[in-house]
Write a protein that holds these residues in place. Structure first.
Motif: not given
Length: 306
Positions: A8-13, A26-30, A141-143
């Motif tokens: 999911x992280x890959x998909x969102x990126x 995603x509210x996480x650090x880079x 973009x993220x709907x």
């Protein structure tokens, strides 16, 4: 075996075009996001992204992985939709992001006819949120939102302009102030002569606002100088200050049409306005236009006829 969260992280990126945008969504650090994508790459023994200059691009293996991820998450979305009750399915939720540079009360007036009109028994539920345009593009973009209203054009491969309206901008003054000074003006009254003649200062948006830059350019064109007595980066506050007679200012006519028609505000300038301030309706390129979007497009275009 790969981890569902890593996919999911890959998909969102991949969908948002980079680690920075994805991390915000995603509210996480880079660093954390980059680390988890590397874990996924290691688990499948494939390189999914490559750097080209300053931009991140999918490798051929990344393109193939993204295609499978999209199918998987689309199926998950369909499954979630199938679990909804018949009552929920009969409602249509339209999420609209409005740039913080657009006057918000005006948006309520714009959407009111669409909210009142219910077609084919489907209840429309409008959800409106506000943020800077750049943040809203990420949400589009993220709907997280379905549509975006902004006064800035957005140039991106995955975003499309659905409609645009060039709204006339005129000089606005409190009618009460004019009556107290027994002043008579008309649309043909020169903006420069009026500004030089009246004692009221200028109500103006702050420097970060597009309307402020347009106003400054107009002042240069007519070689006007006027003391600024109030400025704000909240458009509704700028409009309210003009309506309350704290000063005079330039606004797109649709923003204060009710006040003009009721006689609370008097406007100066040609019917076409001193200049045009554009409002854009944006959507995703991969999204099909439904009846609601078509109605909203027509509503936006009608603004040019005001």
């Amino acid at each position: 075996m790969f981890n569902y969260n890593h996919l999911y992280y890959f998909y969102v990126t991949a969908r948002l075009g980079g680690v920075s945008n994805a991390a915000k969504y995603l509210h996480i650090s880079q660093p954390s996001l980059s680390s988890q994508i590397k874990v996924l790459e290691s688990s499948i023994d494939q390189k999914l992204f490559e750097k080209r200059g300053r931009n991140l691009h999918l490798t051929p293996e990344g393109e193939r992985t993204f295609a499978y991820c999209k199918k998987m998450f689309d199926v998950a979305a369909d499954f979630a939709e199938s679990l909804k009750s018949p009552t929920e399915k009969q409602s249509q939720r339209i999420r609209i992001g409005v740039s913080d540079q657009v006057e918000r009360p005006f948006i309520a007036d714009l959407l009111a006819p669409l909210i009142r009109e219910q077609k084919r028994g489907v209840e429309k539920i409008f959800f409106v949120s506000s943020a800077p345009s750049d943040a809203l593009v990420i949400q589009l973009r993220s709907r997280e939102i379905d549509l975006l209203l902004t006064n800035k054009p957005i140039y991106a491969d995955d975003v499309t302009e659905l409609a645009a309206a060039e709204m006339p901008v005129n000089l606005m003054v409190s009618t009460k102030n004019l009556k107290e000074r027994k002043m008579r003006i008309s649309r043909n009254t020169s903006a420069l002569d009026f500004l030089n003649a009246v004692p009221w200062g200028l109500i103006i948006p702050s420097y970060k606002m597009k309307l402020r830059h347009e106003t400054d350019l107009f002042f240069q064109e007519i070689r006007a100088r006027k003391k600024v007595v109030f400025e704000s980066d909240i458009m509704s506050v700028v409009g309210r200050a003009i309506v309350d007679g704290a000063g005079v200012g330039f606004l797109p006519v649709p923003y204060v049409m009710d006040e003009v028609q009721s006689g609370i505000l008097t406007l100066l300038g040609p019917k076409a306005g001193y200049w045009k301030h554009t409002l854009y309706l944006l959507g995703r390129k991969d999204e099909k236009e439904d009846e609601t979007i078509q109605d909203l497009k027509k509503t936006i275009k009608r603004l040019e006829k005001i």
